[in-house]
Each structure stands twice: as C-alpha cells, then as structure tokens.
Design a protein around this motif. Structure first.
Motif, PDB file in Angstrom:
ATOM      1  N   MET A 139      15.154 -84.172  84.237  1.00  0.00           N
ATOM      2  CA  MET A 139      14.635 -84.290  85.606  1.00  0.00           C
ATOM      3  C   MET A 139      14.021 -82.958  86.014  1.00  0.00           C
ATOM      4  O   MET A 139      14.607 -81.897  85.805  1.00  0.00           O
ATOM      5  N   GLU A 140      12.881 -83.031  86.549  1.00  0.00           N
ATOM      6  CA  GLU A 140      12.233 -81.790  86.983  1.00  0.00           C
ATOM      7  C   GLU A 140      12.945 -81.220  88.197  1.00  0.00           C
ATOM      8  O   GLU A 140      13.285 -81.953  89.128  1.00  0.00           O
ATOM      9  N   THR A 141      13.192 -79.916  88.127  1.00  0.00           N
ATOM     10  CA  THR A 141      13.824 -79.259  89.270  1.00  0.00           C
ATOM     11  C   THR A 141      12.900 -78.168  89.790  1.00  0.00           C
ATOM     12  O   THR A 141      11.949 -77.756  89.123  1.00  0.00           O
ATOM     13  N   HIS A 142      13.223 -77.733  90.963  1.00  0.00           N
ATOM     14  CA  HIS A 142      12.418 -76.695  91.595  1.00  0.00           C
ATOM     15  C   HIS A 142      13.364 -75.632  92.135  1.00  0.00           C
ATOM     16  O   HIS A 142      14.448 -75.938  92.613  1.00  0.00           O
ATOM     17  N   PRO A 143      12.935 -74.393  92.051  1.00  0.00           N
ATOM     18  CA  PRO A 143      13.837 -73.323  92.512  1.00  0.00           C
ATOM     19  C   PRO A 143      13.682 -73.035  94.005  1.00  0.00           C
ATOM     20  O   PRO A 143      12.570 -73.025  94.537  1.00  0.00           O
ATOM     21  N   LEU A 144      14.804 -72.817  94.619  1.00  0.00           N
ATOM     22  CA  LEU A 144      14.818 -72.234  95.963  1.00  0.00           C
ATOM     23  C   LEU A 144      15.455 -70.862  95.798  1.00  0.00           C
ATOM     24  O   LEU A 144      16.596 -70.744  95.357  1.00  0.00           O
ATOM     25  N   VAL A 145      14.719 -69.853  96.140  1.00  0.00           N
ATOM     26  CA  VAL A 145      15.114 -68.493  95.756  1.00  0.00           C
ATOM     27  C   VAL A 145      15.604 -67.701  96.973  1.00  0.00           C
ATOM     28  O   VAL A 145      14.962 -67.695  98.021  1.00  0.00           O
ATOM     29  N   ILE A 146      16.742 -67.051  96.784  1.00  0.00           N
ATOM     30  CA  ILE A 146      17.165 -65.981  97.705  1.00  0.00           C
ATOM     31  C   ILE A 146      17.038 -64.696  96.905  1.00  0.00           C
ATOM     32  O   ILE A 146      17.796 -64.456  95.964  1.00  0.00           O
ATOM     33  N   ASP A 147      16.038 -63.897  97.229  1.00  0.00           N
ATOM     34  CA  ASP A 147      15.817 -62.706  96.399  1.00  0.00           C
ATOM     35  C   ASP A 147      16.752 -61.565  96.754  1.00  0.00           C
ATOM     36  O   ASP A 147      16.852 -60.608  96.006  1.00  0.00           O
ATOM     37  N   ALA A 148      17.421 -61.644  97.871  1.00  0.00           N
ATOM     38  CA  ALA A 148      18.422 -60.623  98.208  1.00  0.00           C
ATOM     39  C   ALA A 148      19.330 -61.200  99.284  1.00  0.00           C
ATOM     40  O   ALA A 148      18.852 -61.603 100.344  1.00  0.00           O
ATOM     41  N   PHE A 149      20.610 -61.228  98.995  1.00  0.00           N
ATOM     42  CA  PHE A 149      21.551 -61.710 100.001  1.00  0.00           C
ATOM     43  C   PHE A 149      21.574 -60.763 101.195  1.00  0.00           C
ATOM     44  O   PHE A 149      21.483 -59.543 101.045  1.00  0.00           O
ATOM     45  N   ALA A 150      21.724 -61.325 102.344  1.00  0.00           N
ATOM     46  CA  ALA A 150      21.814 -60.525 103.567  1.00  0.00           C
ATOM     47  C   ALA A 150      23.149 -60.809 104.250  1.00  0.00           C
ATOM     48  O   ALA A 150      23.979 -61.563 103.746  1.00  0.00           O
ATOM     49  N   GLY A 151      23.336 -60.192 105.384  1.00  0.00           N
ATOM     50  CA  GLY A 151      24.590 -60.358 106.100  1.00  0.00           C
ATOM     51  C   GLY A 151      24.605 -61.617 106.945  1.00  0.00           C
ATOM     52  O   GLY A 151      23.753 -62.500 106.802  1.00  0.00           O
ATOM     53  N   MET A 152      25.570 -61.678 107.851  1.00  0.00           N
ATOM     54  CA  MET A 152      25.796 -62.924 108.579  1.00  0.00           C
ATOM     55  C   MET A 152      24.747 -63.175 109.661  1.00  0.00           C
ATOM     56  O   MET A 152      24.291 -62.254 110.333  1.00  0.00           O
ATOM     57  N   ASP A 153      24.413 -64.415 109.796  1.00  0.00           N
ATOM     58  CA  ASP A 153      23.638 -64.883 110.936  1.00  0.00           C
ATOM     59  C   ASP A 153      24.155 -66.282 111.253  1.00  0.00           C
ATOM     60  O   ASP A 153      24.010 -67.203 110.455  1.00  0.00           O
ATOM     61  N   GLN A 154      24.788 -66.424 112.411  1.00  0.00           N
ATOM     62  CA  GLN A 154      25.467 -67.675 112.730  1.00  0.00           C
ATOM     63  C   GLN A 154      24.587 -68.674 113.468  1.00  0.00           C
ATOM     64  O   GLN A 154      25.068 -69.721 113.898  1.00  0.00           O
ATOM     65  N   THR A 181      31.325 -55.334 101.246  1.00  0.00           N
ATOM     66  CA  THR A 181      30.624 -54.134 101.688  1.00  0.00           C
ATOM     67  C   THR A 181      29.325 -54.044 100.923  1.00  0.00           C
ATOM     68  O   THR A 181      29.211 -54.575  99.808  1.00  0.00           O
ATOM     69  N   TYR A 182      28.356 -53.390 101.528  1.00  0.00           N
ATOM     70  CA  TYR A 182      27.043 -53.257 100.894  1.00  0.00           C
ATOM     71  C   TYR A 182      27.043 -51.990 100.068  1.00  0.00           C
ATOM     72  O   TYR A 182      27.322 -50.902 100.580  1.00  0.00           O
ATOM     73  N   ASP A 183      26.728 -52.130  98.774  1.00  0.00           N
ATOM     74  CA  ASP A 183      26.917 -50.968  97.892  1.00  0.00           C
ATOM     75  C   ASP A 183      25.709 -50.056  97.810  1.00  0.00           C
ATOM     76  O   ASP A 183      25.702 -49.106  97.043  1.00  0.00           O
ATOM     77  N   GLY A 184      24.697 -50.315  98.575  1.00  0.00           N
ATOM     78  CA  GLY A 184      23.527 -49.441  98.589  1.00  0.00           C
ATOM     79  C   GLY A 184      22.506 -49.789  97.523  1.00  0.00           C
ATOM     80  O   GLY A 184      21.374 -49.306  97.577  1.00  0.00           O
ATOM     81  N   ARG A 185      22.884 -50.582  96.516  1.00  0.00           N
ATOM     82  CA  ARG A 185      21.932 -50.981  95.477  1.00  0.00           C
ATOM     83  C   ARG A 185      21.547 -52.446  95.597  1.00  0.00           C
ATOM     84  O   ARG A 185      20.996 -53.025  94.680  1.00  0.00           O
ATOM     85  N   GLY A 186      21.923 -53.035  96.685  1.00  0.00           N
ATOM     86  CA  GLY A 186      21.519 -54.417  96.900  1.00  0.00           C
ATOM     87  C   GLY A 186      22.599 -55.429  96.617  1.00  0.00           C
ATOM     88  O   GLY A 186      22.330 -56.633  96.647  1.00  0.00           O
ATOM     89  N   ALA A 187      23.816 -54.989  96.360  1.00  0.00           N
ATOM     90  CA  ALA A 187      24.896 -55.928  96.063  1.00  0.00           C
ATOM     91  C   ALA A 187      25.915 -55.932  97.188  1.00  0.00           C
ATOM     92  O   ALA A 187      26.237 -54.883  97.753  1.00  0.00           O
ATOM     93  N   TRP A 188      26.378 -57.142  97.491  1.00  0.00           N
ATOM     94  CA  TRP A 188      27.513 -57.274  98.404  1.00  0.00           C
ATOM     95  C   TRP A 188      28.764 -57.319  97.538  1.00  0.00           C
ATOM     96  O   TRP A 188      28.978 -58.268  96.798  1.00  0.00           O
TER      97      TRP A 188
END
Lengths: 703, 219
Positions: free
Chosen positions: A1-16, A32-39
């Motif tokens: 089955m053909e699939t399609h990507p939905l991309v989050i290129d960088a996780f961010a913090g909360m937004d409710q 915690t945010y490690d400064g290199r883009g990782a939570w």
C-alpha cells in the motif's frame, strides 16, 4: 500500500491549543532541551544531605530558602526557615558533610532567634544582600540582618527615648578660701552659656537635648523628642563661688540589645543676653558627642556652644517600616514596600537601615490591588501590584518617581519574578505569565508586557488562584530553563513545575517536585536548590515524605528517594480531513540512540483517551546494524573491539496497524522510555500514513 | 557551596557516552582547578597528618655552635665559603619551582681583648691617619648573600661590648634551580667620626651560636 510521510523535522515544546501544529507537544513531561535539538530526559532531585538519617526530619515544611555570600563569594550560606519558624544558616560544604541541619540563628549574645511562619498562602520571608550583610524580612517580625557571624535586628522601629537633663550647681567651684581666680571660676572652653567677669552681669541660659541610638553597622535611629528645657543663670564675677558657667547632667535612655552607641544632640543657648528665648533656636540641634556604649546612663555636659558639631536635620533619620514585606537594593539605597499601603519606602543613600520620613513614593491606584512584588533591573525598580506595573526611576538628586507602565497586567506571585536571560523580566500574572521586555528606558526600545502562557491555556485554567502567592520560580542557567512552580486546583502547595526553555521559547512540565521555595545559587556553580514541603504523605505530591533542602541534577536517578523520573512526549495532532481520513501505518523516529533500554510508543487517534495498543510498542534504542556496547555489560579490557562513542542520532522504526480504529482524522503519538528505565532523547519523526479513502491520496496534515 | 553533584546518571543498558562522563569530570575540574576556596577547606578539613612535608613551604637551616674566628688581619668579606662547621654560615638548596624565599640569620659573637678605641696620633694601634682628630675602633660587619646578591647588611658593630648578637632577615623572589645563601663577615678598624676604613683590627672576634634559616614559599 502506498504511504505518504507526514514529517516533524524538529520536536517543539507544549502547545495546548486545539489546532496547534503537530510539531508542538500536547504534553511534554520531565524533558529538557539539550541544545542540539533533542528533548532528553530531565533530572531528578535529592536531599542535600545524603544518607538514611534526615537532619531536616523535625523541621517541617521549609518556609523559604535564601542565598547569601560574603567576600566576593568566598563565604556562602543557604539561609532557610523551617516550618516551625526556626532560622538556619546552612553551609553545604560543612553542614552537609556533618549531617547537620545548619546553624540555628543566634544574636550576638547567643540567644536563638525564630521567625513567624504563616501556614496559609503568603509571600514568605524576603531577603536582600547589601555589602557583606544579609537582610531578612517577613512583614511580621522585626527585620533581621546577618553579618556572617550573628544575627541582629535591622534598623530601628522608632526614635530613642527622650533624655532628661538638669542643671548642675556650678563648675568645679570648690575653694576653701571663698575666693578664686579666673582659672577656677572661668575655666576656659568649659561650661554652658556665656559668662562675664563683671559681677553685675548675669546670663540666664536654656538648653534642650535629643538622643539617638546607633547599631553596630553605624545605622542611626530617629532622634528622640527633645528633653525638657534646662535653665540656669551664669552669674558674673571672678571672686566668689557660684560665679561662672554651669554644667548640665543628662540622663540618657538605654537602647535594646542591638544598640552599641548613642549620639547626643543639643541646642545652642536658646536665650539671648537678656534671658529671653530666641525664636526657633530651641528647635535647632547640633551634634554634641557619641557615647560609645549602651550602658552609661548619666552624662555630664560642659561643652560650650562653639564646640558643637554640625546641625542635624532629623529628616535624614527614620524608622524601618516594620510591616514591609518586600525588599530590594537599588541605586545605593534599600527599598521596601508591601506595608499594607501603596507606598514604596527608600533608605538614605548608603544607609540601608535608615528610612527618612520624606523618602517614600505612593504608586497610587489603590483599586489595582496590593503591591505584590518588587524587582530591581535595568536602571529601574519594577514595582508590581495585583493589576499594574510601575517603574520607579531615579530622577536625579535623590528624587525618585514612579511611572505607570501598565494597569492591565500585574503580578500574583512575588517569588516568581525573575530575570530570564535574553528575554526580560518574567513573572506569574494570575491568568497569564508576564514577560516584561525592553530597556525600561525611553531610548527607543519598546517596553512592553507579553504573555508567555498563550500556549498553555489548559494549564493556566488549572492553577489554584487562591494560592498563587505561594508560587515561586528560578532560572536554571545550566539547562537554560526557567522553572515556574505553581499550585493547581485542590492544592495550596506548588505541585506543578512549568519549565520554560528560554533558549528556544518552549514549554514543558514536571510533576512530583515538592517545591516550597527555590533558588539557583548565583555563584559559578549554579546549583538549583529548593526547600521541600513534603512533610506528610497527603501533602507530598508523590505521597512520599521527604523534608529538607533538595538539589536538582540530571545526575540523580530519582525524584527524591525512589519516585521515578517519567519522561514522556506526546506529539501534537496530525490532522486530516474527515472527507479524506488517514490510516497511520508506522513511524520513523529520529532520536539519540541510547542503548538497549527500550523506547515505547503508543498511538491515539481521534483524540481518544484509549491507545491503539494494549501494551505499548517497544524497541531498543540502538542502530540495528551497528549496536554499541552498553553500560553494565561491556568490559573494556583491550581484548575486544568495544569502544567508546558519543551518543548518535539514528532512526527507529515502528510499524503498526489498527483495523478497529475508525476513520482517523486526528492522530497523536506518545513516546516514553520503558518502565524502569529513564533515558530518551527525541529529535524528529515521520509518520507514514495511507489513505483511508479508496478514491485517492490523503490530504496533507498540518506539520 | 563547594559541593558538586553528579551531572549525569549512567544506567545499565545505556551506551557508554563519554560526553556524559566528561561533563562530570569537567565539573570537578572546574571546582579544583583554580576554583578552590574556603568553602572547599573549612576549618579542620585538612590536618597536618594529611599533608606531606614540603607541600607549601620548605625550611633549610645551617645552625651551629662551633666557634668561628675570621682573619682579623684581612678586611675582606669572609666566612661564607663553608657551612657553619668551618665557616660562618652557608646553605645550598635546589628550588623545584620558582619560589619566594625568606632568609633569616642570627649570630652571637665575642671580642677577644679590651675595648679598642684609639686616638689618631697616639702610640700603638695607630694606622696611617689623615685626620689627627679621628678616633678608631675595631668593628665587624655582616651581610646576607643569596646567589651572589647582597640582600641584607648588618653593622658595623664595634667591640664596645665583649659579647654581642644580631639578627637579620631578607626576602627575595627566586627562580627554580640551584641556590646558595651565605652569611659573611668583615673585620676592620674604622673611624668613629666617618666610619671609613682605617686598617685592620687589633682584637680578634669569635662567632659562637649562629643560624642561617632559609624559608621557601611556593605558589
């Protein structure tokens, strides 16, 4: 089955907010945010004194903690007050080693000093450092000052008692011959008032005295009321006993224990040569002398008028406003406010314990609530009310003025006011989280108040507004976080920590931190300390009694003794149209590959509270073709090919299907480490979806 | 707050990430390397048994009671070529690093013979004088020399008292390497009026107890 990507290129913090982008977290806990883009997994906390025996066990909930250092930081203390009002100075370097709760506060005589503690929500004790002294106030007890060795009462609550004075007979006029010489009856430069060698010329003189107290820091009390008038007649002539100038005897008031000296002030001779009082002269006092003890009760005055010191202006002296609750040093003065009115009091420059009566500002607008805090920054003293912010500025020549910045936003929680790097002054403002930006000057930079809580509408509604005055905050520079500790509904204690990652402007939250009062040490070490309120299982946020001063670190395995650190990241909603619903088929997570401890994934669709999987999917955090050796198993003995390597980012693939799920219009994914482990670091992800509509491809989801 | 806390937690099953270990080490290094203060060393933290000799200061000493009599017929500086057993005083040492040195010296001596004040032009004990009104006496001077540099001079002391003593101290910054400190003396007859040299002594002098102490202070 053909699939399609939905991309989050960088996780961010909360937004409710309901329609927040998918890259924003619905929930982000213990991260915690490690400064290199990782939570990555946040730390835990531990009592500052390790071991099974807790020296703080009998202290009750910590009321407040403060930091004080002397000599450019080479002597340091945590000052704290426990639930019983006991005041301690705690040096972690020595007290922690010896398992001591610290040194109980004592005055110079060795008497223990305690403080009032209010059990209902209140602003708690406030402190300020001035030079090598530490000031502590609570609006109830007399203010205290600590000099690194003992505690003393700061300032004076009122003027010294009034002295009384009487005229003595005659100056040393003892001559058995009944006569004398000039030297006997008219001792040069000694005695009060004028005298004449002519026996027909007499002078009727009058004097008044005032007294002030001086404490060990050279701070002077307001001057006493004047003594009664001392009058006498200096008879003229050179030959008889009884001629010449008079002396006076002053009965001095004795001060309280903090008094180390008293200062005597006196008028010049109030009368003219005819013995008539000169208008105004009885109200002008000059420095006479300093009695350098608090014992002498009688003082014999023989100082001629010409030897008096400078004229004293009693407007330079004033009592400490005892009911003031907030304190801040600013422009070489100590500022006090929160005394139940709208006034801001400021000391004489260089004299932090003397508050002249004219040194006060009224910041007006009483209908905007009480004064709720004060913070000196950027050439301004920011004064908060419940619904207004004022800037106190130095207008020059010792004149201060209050400028109204806003009547829309105020501060609800005095202990949350902190300067956050690169942002400005942050504070809890009731229904919002205020950010005061700008130079606070008219230099073209707009000074404005922003609301940092816009992404947190749900959390802000959960706050217990009646207990917001208990909230507190600290900036943790090491991790670039601002910790805002708040009580939620049903709790008077701060049971929720909102963490603002100021480097990227994103929010996460942490729970099970019993923070009554928090600070970061302003030395190069930057330790994050907090005082715990977890005095009972019912009061503790994790149900575990744990009293004392705690220190936060990412080096701790638990929160407290055994409460797990529970990192969890829930993505925002991937949203599709109901006309073209989607069918999530799997995801590729980009994360730091931490080793053999599993990462778990759970999927929720259509905002359901029930996840797709009875047991969350799990997988090693390893690169499948090149797994790295792990701690606790690998042996680096030189005979193997094991090696060290920095943690690397790699893909983790999770495939899933849920035929029971209906047409999916919303989809969210929850990541967390497997139970019993604690480490994960999330960077980005791709959600692979197939169309649930046989007619075509799905619409792109927000990402 | 000299306490430092662990910065990372190493959990079984996690890869061995050296950057995490280095972060811990970095905190400790930051504390120890130039960051130590009285918080690290509160009272009684370190007792003498926990320090090895020479950690902070070293003391060198040449101390003796052996008598030493310089040559009264010479007006040259003498006594510094050997340690106290045969000379006046000498100490040699090797500085392992640059150092601050305090040199202390004390000496006691006695004059042999009666007080020697001479008038110019009188018979006996009479050198070639230039001023008939001068008076002379026998004197001794002392000096401290470190690596060839005179760092302190003491005297001259005359023979007016049979027994006398002196104490001198000097402070000097030295590089690492070999060093020598000596105490030297010089006997001479001098003019009371001008202090100028006027020949050799008549009386002999004997140094008895003396000590040369070198205190090395390291950074």
């Amino acid at each position: 089955m053909e699939t399609h990507p939905l991309v989050i290129d960088a996780f961010a913090g909360m937004d409710q907010r309901f329609a927040a982008p998918a890259k924003q977290a619905t929930r982000a806990r213990d991260l915690t945010y490690d400064g290199r883009g990782a939570w990555t997994t946040a730390g835990g906390y531990r009592r500052i004194i390790a071991g099974t025996s807790n020296p703080f066990a009998a202290s009750g909930a910590i009321e407040s903690i403060h930091f004080f250092s002397q000599h450019n930081g080479s002597r340091r203390w945590l000052v704290y007050i426990d639930g019983s009002g006991n005041l301690y100075t705690f040096n972690p370097s020595t007290a922690a080693r010896s398992g001591s709760p610290g040194d109980a506060a004592k005055d110079r005589t060795g008497t223990t000093i305690t403080r009032a503690v209010v059990t209902s929500p209140w602003q708690r004790s406030q402190s300020a450092c001035w030079g090598d002294h530490f000031y502590l106030i609570n609006g109830i007890n007399r203010p205290l000052v600590f000099n690194g060795y003992w505690w003393d009462y700061a300032g004076f609550s009122g003027p010294a008692g009034s002295p009384s004075a009487t005229a003595m007979d005659y100056p040393l006029a003892v001559d058995s011959g009944g006569g004398g010489t000039d030297d006997v009856w008219h001792i040069p430069n000694t005695g009060l008032g004028p005298t004449s060698e002519d026996s027909t010329t007499d002078y009727i003189c009058a004097y008044r005295y005032r007294v002030s107290f001086v404490n060990s820091r050279g701070q002077e009390s307001p001057l006493s009321q004047p003594s009664d008038l001392v009058t006498f007649e200096n008879k003229g002539g050179l030959t008889s006993q009884g001629q010449g100038r008079h002396f006076a005897r002053i009965s001095l008031p004795i001060g309280a224990s903090e008094v180390v000296a008293r200062r005597l002030y006196r008028t010049q001779n109030i009368n003219d040569s005819n013995g008539d009082p000169v208008s105004g002269r009885g109200e002008v006092f000059y420095f006479h002398s300093e009695i350098q003890d608090n014992v002498t009760s009688l003082y014999q005055d023989s100082l001629p008028d010409g030897f008096l010191g400078s004229k004293v202006d009693d407007l330079n002296y004033g009592a400490w406003p005892l009911s003031a609750k907030f304190i801040a040093p600013f422009k070489g003065r100590l500022f006090l406010t929160g005394a139940g009115n709208s006034k801001v009091y400021f000391s004489r420059p260089g004299y932090p314990e003397m508050f002249p009566p004219e040194n006060e500002l009224d910041v007006g607008d009483a209908n905007l609530g009480p004064i709720t805090g004060m913070y000196a920054t950027r050439n301004a003293l920011v004064v908060f009310k419940a619904r207004a912010i004022y800037l106190v500025k130095d207008a020059g020549n010792g004149v201060f003025q209050a400028q109204t910045l806003t009547r829309e936003v105020g501060c609800s929680s005095p202990n949350t006011i902190r300067e956050v790097p690169d942002l400005g002054l942050c504070f809890l403002a009731g229904e919002s989280i205020g950010l005061l930006q700008g130079a606070l000057e008219q230099d073209g930079t707009p000074t404005k108040v922003l609301n940092l809580a816009i992404p947190l509408p749900y959390t802000m509604r959960r706050l217990n507004r009646s207990a917001l005055i208990n909230a507190c905050s600290a900036v943790h520079h090491k991790d670039k976080e601002w910790w805002l500790c708040v009580p939620t509904l049903g709790k008077a204690d701060n049971n929720l920590v909102l963490v603002y990652h100021h480097e990227i402007g994103e929010w996460t939250y942490r729970e099970k931190y019993p923070i009554a009062s928090i600070l970061e040490t302003p030395d190069h070490r930057g330790h994050l300390y907090f005082g715990s309120y977890a005095e009972s299982t019912s009061r503790a946020p994790d149900g575990v009694v744990n009293l004392g001063i705690m220190v936060y670190s990412r080096g701790w395995q638990y929160k407290g003794a055994s409460t797990a650190i529970e990192p969890m990241y829930q993505t925002g909603e991937f949203t599709a149209s109901p006309f073209r619903p989607m069918r999530p088929k799997g995801l590729i997570l980009q994360s730091v590959l931490h080793g053999n401890n599993d990462l778990t994934v759970q999927v929720y669709s259509n905002r359901s509270a029930t996840g797709w999987f009875t047991a969350a999917m799990t997988q090693d955090q390893q690169y499948i073709f090149d797994p790295l050796p792990v701690y606790g198993t690998a042996v680096f003995d030189g005979a193997t090919t094991l090696y060290w390597q920095d943690a690397r980012v790699g893909p983790q693939r999770f495939d899933f299907e849920n035929v029971d799920a209906g047409p999916v219009t919303d989809c969210t994914v929850v990541f967390s480490p497997a139970s019993g482990t604690r480490l994960m670091s999330l960077v980005a992800m791709t959600l692979e979806i197939a169309s649930d509509d046989p007619r075509g491809k799905p619409m792109s989801a927000a990402s | 707050m000299a306490n430092e806390y662990r910065q990372n937690w190493d959990e079984n099953g996690n890869i061995l990430d050296p950057s995490m270990w280095l972060e811990d080490n970095n905190r400790l290094a930051g504390e120890v390397n130039g960051g130590l203060d009285r918080d690290n060393f509160p009272a009684n933290t370190i007792v003498s048994t926990e320090m090895s000799g020479g950690d902070f200061v070293e003391v060198q000493m040449d101390s003796t009671n052996t008598a030493y009599s310089p040559d009264r017929t010479s007006t040259d500086w003498q006594g510094g070529s050997a340690a106290g057993a045969t000379g006046l005083a000498m100490e040699e040492w090797v500085g392992e690093e640059d150092e601050h040195v305090d040199v202390h010296f004390n000496a006691t001596w006695s004059w042999n013979g009666s007080t020697s004040i001479y008038e110019a032009g009188s018979t006996g004990n009479r050198p070639t004088q230039t001023d008939p009104n001068e008076q002379y006496y026998d004197t001794v001077e002392l000096r401290l020399v470190v690596d060839g540099n005179v760092v302190a001079t003491l005297g001259p002391f005359d023979d007016g008292a049979e027994y006398a003593a002196t104490y001198g101290v000097a402070s000097i910054q030295l590089p690492s390497g070999n060093h020598k400190a000596t105490a030297e003396c010089r006997c001479a007859r001098r003019s009371i009026q001008s202090g100028s040299l006027r020949g050799v002594c008549t009386n002999t002098i004997t140094f008895t107890a003396r000590s040369l102490v070198v205190l090395e202070r390291f950074r």
